[in-house]
Design an enzyme around this catalytic site. Sequence first.
Site, PDB file in Angstrom:
ATOM      1  N   PRO A 123      17.575 -12.558  37.764  1.00 55.22           N
ATOM      2  CA  PRO A 123      18.618 -11.583  38.188  1.00 55.22           C
ATOM      3  C   PRO A 123      18.481 -10.099  37.000  1.00 55.22           C
ATOM      4  O   PRO A 123      18.276 -10.351  35.837  1.00 55.22           O
ATOM      5  CB  PRO A 123      20.018 -12.174  37.718  1.00 55.22           C
ATOM      6  N   GLU A 124      18.565  -9.176  37.831  1.00 52.14           N
ATOM      7  CA  GLU A 124      18.514  -7.919  37.286  1.00 52.14           C
ATOM      8  C   GLU A 124      19.857  -7.185  37.672  1.00 52.14           C
ATOM      9  O   GLU A 124      20.524  -7.874  38.064  1.00 52.14           O
ATOM     10  CB  GLU A 124      17.241  -6.952  37.736  1.00 52.14           C
ATOM     11  N   LYS A 162      22.301  -6.110  32.561  1.00 58.84           N
ATOM     12  CA  LYS A 162      22.338  -7.505  32.873  1.00 58.84           C
ATOM     13  C   LYS A 162      23.287  -8.552  32.462  1.00 58.84           C
ATOM     14  O   LYS A 162      23.195  -9.764  32.795  1.00 58.84           O
ATOM     15  CB  LYS A 162      20.925  -8.261  32.844  1.00 58.84           C
ATOM     16  N   ARG A 184       3.489  -8.349  32.393  1.00 56.60           N
ATOM     17  CA  ARG A 184       4.112  -9.152  33.440  1.00 56.60           C
ATOM     18  C   ARG A 184       3.187  -8.900  34.596  1.00 56.60           C
ATOM     19  O   ARG A 184       2.580  -8.036  34.756  1.00 56.60           O
ATOM     20  CB  ARG A 184       5.569  -8.557  33.780  1.00 56.60           C
TER      21      ARG A 184
END
Length: 295
Positions: A2-3, A58, A279
């Site tokens: 979730p962003e 967030k 990432r």
Amino acid sequence: MPELPEVETVRLGLQEFLPGQAILSINTDWANSLPIADELIENYLLNAKVESVKRRGKLIIMPLTSKYSLLIHLKMTGQLVYRPNSGKGFGGGHPSDSLIDKLPNKSTRVTIKLSDGILFFNDQRKFGWVKLEKSQGLYRNNAFLSKLGPEPLEDSYTFELFNAAIQRHPNTSIKAAILDQTVLAGVGNIYADESLFAARIHPLTKAGLVSTIKLKRLYKSIREVMSLSISLGGSSDRNYVDAKGNKGSYLKFAKVFRKEGSPCPECGGVIKKIRAAGRGTHICPRCQKLVKPKS
DNA sequence: CACTTGACCTGTCCGC
DNA sequence: TGCGGACAGGTCAAGT
């Protein structure tokens, strides 16, 4: 993961149902998911009513009538799903195989009973949490909130603000810079890759070497990409669902994220996966050229 | 001080 | 088919 767009979609769903409801009970089977002292739960959570459901970056923030606020971070695999008691909310129902009919499940970490329904906090990887803090001075006193950068979708968020924050980190990669929550709030891996592609910037370019023209494009693409995602209910990569248990459809429109091996929609070149800012990172090597420092 | 890496976790996928 | 290991990535703490 979730962003901002996913958390905003959850917030919009909860805002429909939770305000005015009292908290009747709260339970967990994994203490790290609910790091709140029993005394605080007793005094400031139970029987308090939810005033509203807000978001900062967030983080979901629910001010309560007790002058405390519930803070919820979904981290990587968190879900916040509301199931109304029979006859209330959702009118018209939902698919019979809906997630909400199968709750709690083995990922349910926290269960919050409200006057008209139940709020489930599910989190497969247990990185997320539900906390309780004083509402007064929350944005100044909370370590995370006090350092958090501006909200990129607000009208007051200008290119000048974005540029000044980026220029504070000239030697880090541009991807690391926009993932830095103190630079701006809410960008995560998906929207970093998509907005860098839209602006034609290689993620490993040092932030200080990105031209002003490209930074302006990036400022614009971050806002466009996240706004589009909110309108599509966010991105459902593996776990994400909204407050009603529904998935979002943004990833159908993603141009590079998780598209390695596919043709670039702009130039037809092959999309590659590299590593940046620690990432997995998706780029079109033809559209996104690395700018190297002059020797 | 600026920046990078590892820890926190579990489920899935890949190679042997 | 089973098993070990790599991988997924938001944030904080520790390391360089």
